[in-house]
Design a protein around this motif. Structure first.
Motif, PDB file in Angstrom:
ATOM      1  N   CYS A   1       0.842  -1.200   0.000  1.00 41.95           N
ATOM      2  CA  CYS A   1       0.000   0.000   0.000  1.00 41.95           C
ATOM      3  C   CYS A   1       0.878   1.250   0.000  1.00 41.95           C
ATOM      4  N   PHE A   2       0.248   2.414   0.135  1.00 40.00           N
ATOM      5  CA  PHE A   2       0.991   3.684   0.093  1.00 40.00           C
ATOM      6  C   PHE A   2       1.973   3.820   1.253  1.00 40.00           C
ATOM      7  N   CYS A   3       1.657   3.184   2.384  1.00 38.10           N
ATOM      8  CA  CYS A   3       2.593   3.305   3.519  1.00 38.10           C
ATOM      9  C   CYS A   3       3.614   2.161   3.544  1.00 38.10           C
TER      10      CYS A   3
ATOM     11  N   CYS B   1      -4.892  -1.363   2.526  1.00 36.74           N
ATOM     12  CA  CYS B   1      -3.895  -1.245   3.575  1.00 36.74           C
ATOM     13  C   CYS B   1      -4.329  -2.082   4.770  1.00 36.74           C
TER      14      CYS B   1
ATOM     15  N   CYS C   1      -3.711   6.114   5.248  1.00 36.48           N
ATOM     16  CA  CYS C   1      -3.512   5.418   3.974  1.00 36.48           C
ATOM     17  C   CYS C   1      -4.857   5.097   3.336  1.00 36.48           C
TER      18      CYS C   1
HETATM   19 ZN   LIG Z   1      -1.126   1.590   4.028  1.00 39.14          ZN
END
Ligand SMILES: [Zn+2]
Length: 132
Positions: A18-20, A42, A52
């Motif tokens: 995911c984005f994190c 996430c 996120c």
């Molecule tokens: Zn995330």
């Protein structure tokens, strides 16, 4: 497997993080707009305050309203049936517990069917001594 091949036909690249930067987790949407539609998100998706917003559908959208509504309606009915089963299970477990307590009490205090026998023996004793 057929589900993974159909998934890979629909989207070419399946994200792994995911984005994190955490490994994504698979969930299934149960909303009226996307019933029974799997998606990646996430792992902190459901935590409050999570920043996120990553998500990626694995399954294509159900295009026809009738099937989408039918799918959601079936899920709602299934959830209702599950809740009713839980209530019944709780009721039966409570009744079993009551019966176990009652059985335990009868075992400790003596069986009630033996009481008439004890009374009969006492009457016989009393009559025996009275006739002496
Ligand atoms: Zn995330």
């Amino acid at each position: 497997m057929s589900s993974s091949s159909s998934t890979s036909n629909w989207i070419r690249h399946i994200p792994t993080h995911c984005f994190c930067g955490l490994p994504v987790v698979e969930r299934t949407s149960r909303t009226p707009a996307n019933p029974a539609r799997r998606f990646l998100c996430c792992p902190k998706h459901s935590e409050s305050g999570s920043q996120c917003r990553f998500y990626n559908f694995l399954d294509p959208e159900i295009r026809y309203g009738y099937y989408r509504n039918e799918m959601h309606s079936l899920y709602v009915q299934l959830q209702q049936a599950r809740r009713e089963m839980q209530v019944q299970e709780y009721t039966y477990r409570s009744r079993i517990h009551e019966l176990e307590l009652e059985l335990n009490e009868r075992t400790v205090t003596g069986d009630c069917y033996k009481k008439p026998v004890v009374v009969f023996i006492m009457v016989v004793f009393v009559m025996y001594f009275l006739t002496q």
